[in-house]
Design a protein around this motif. Sequence first.
Motif, PDB file in Angstrom:
ATOM      1  N   MET A 118      -3.378  16.772   6.634  1.00  0.00           N
ATOM      2  CA  MET A 118      -4.176  16.511   8.369  1.00  0.00           C
ATOM      3  C   MET A 118      -3.639  17.044   9.611  1.00  0.00           C
ATOM      4  O   MET A 118      -2.597  16.790   9.395  1.00  0.00           O
ATOM      5  N   ARG A 119      -4.158  17.669  10.231  1.00  0.00           N
ATOM      6  CA  ARG A 119      -3.439  17.784  11.905  1.00  0.00           C
ATOM      7  C   ARG A 119      -3.670  17.560  12.972  1.00  0.00           C
ATOM      8  O   ARG A 119      -5.250  17.263  12.760  1.00  0.00           O
ATOM      9  N   VAL A 120      -3.099  17.078  13.300  1.00  0.00           N
ATOM     10  CA  VAL A 120      -4.038  16.091  15.001  1.00  0.00           C
ATOM     11  C   VAL A 120      -3.364  17.205  16.212  1.00  0.00           C
ATOM     12  O   VAL A 120      -2.444  17.508  16.308  1.00  0.00           O
ATOM     13  N   VAL A 121      -3.939  17.222  16.934  1.00  0.00           N
ATOM     14  CA  VAL A 121      -3.278  18.035  18.553  1.00  0.00           C
ATOM     15  C   VAL A 121      -3.984  17.261  19.778  1.00  0.00           C
ATOM     16  O   VAL A 121      -4.926  17.122  19.612  1.00  0.00           O
ATOM     17  N   VAL A 122      -2.501  17.498  20.179  1.00  0.00           N
ATOM     18  CA  VAL A 122      -3.791  16.127  21.639  1.00  0.00           C
ATOM     19  C   VAL A 122      -3.078  17.560  22.938  1.00  0.00           C
ATOM     20  O   VAL A 122      -2.978  18.402  22.691  1.00  0.00           O
ATOM     21  N   LEU A 123      -5.049  17.568  23.167  1.00  0.00           N
ATOM     22  CA  LEU A 123      -5.755  18.395  24.203  1.00  0.00           C
ATOM     23  C   LEU A 123      -4.913  18.081  25.151  1.00  0.00           C
ATOM     24  O   LEU A 123      -4.624  18.829  25.724  1.00  0.00           O
TER      25      LEU A 123
END
Length: 303
Positions: A1-6
Amino acid sequence: MRVVVLGSAAGGGYPQWNCRCRVCALAWSGDTRVAVRTQSSIAATADGEHWLLINASPDLRQQIIDTPAVAPAAMADVSSRHSPLRAVLLTNGDVDHVAGLLTLRERQPLTLHATGEVLQVLADNPIFGVLDPTLVARRAARLDETFEPVPGLSVTLFAVPGKVPLYLEGESVDVGSEGEMTVGVRLEARGRTAHYIPGCAAVTERLRERIAGTDLLLFDGTVFEDDEMRQAGVGEKTGRRMGHLPIAGSDGSLLALADADVGRRIYIHINNTNPILIEDSPERRIVEEAGWEVARDGMELRP
């Protein structure tokens, strides 16, 4: 899983366009101890190709430009229009979480997920009719039922203490109620989990049980002190009145979650008045010494 803080800031972003409070003044002056932040939103994927956008910030266009992973792909097998953002999920109906939907009106196939009550808020406002229903399907998500908005990524919505959006408030406001208007999100892929809770009015025992064992917690860090906006001279509402538990205090989130069974813990949805935005501030040191990080735009997380 990858999570990016936009986007890591609360509504209005940082610095807020019309604010010269002590914290915003540092940004306007170019102080290197602070960084510009856009309004709260994250994106998640299990395969790196199909992305789920969680909350559509008013700053969405700039966030996409700044984040190559969610920008249109330059590949021979795609048409002149393309987006890896295949689905959108809303945690509430707040302006800073739904206004970016208007940016997604250029005839791009998407699935929009939210609770039935939040979808009704959109349906009651004709401006959201710019999202072509033949291309943007709206799907009501039931609380505590797991679904897969993009391949390989399982999502479960759960109620957290909150309130209705500001523009729906009446003469009296029920702050702290639990229902479909304010939800947290559990993400799971390949045995790893993350929880995203950008708005929360209280840490209940039920909430502690829900997040127990998570690999990553992104939690409401709107204000450091409950009366912070009043102290800054920019407003009279407290954090709790806005539906946001403060970080500090005997019943603030820092103490309430001190012994929570979670892995990496990060404050997000940070108001422009919050001194944790200043890298060397006493408040920043307090949260970091307690094991917390402060979210920044562009932060990539792998739970």
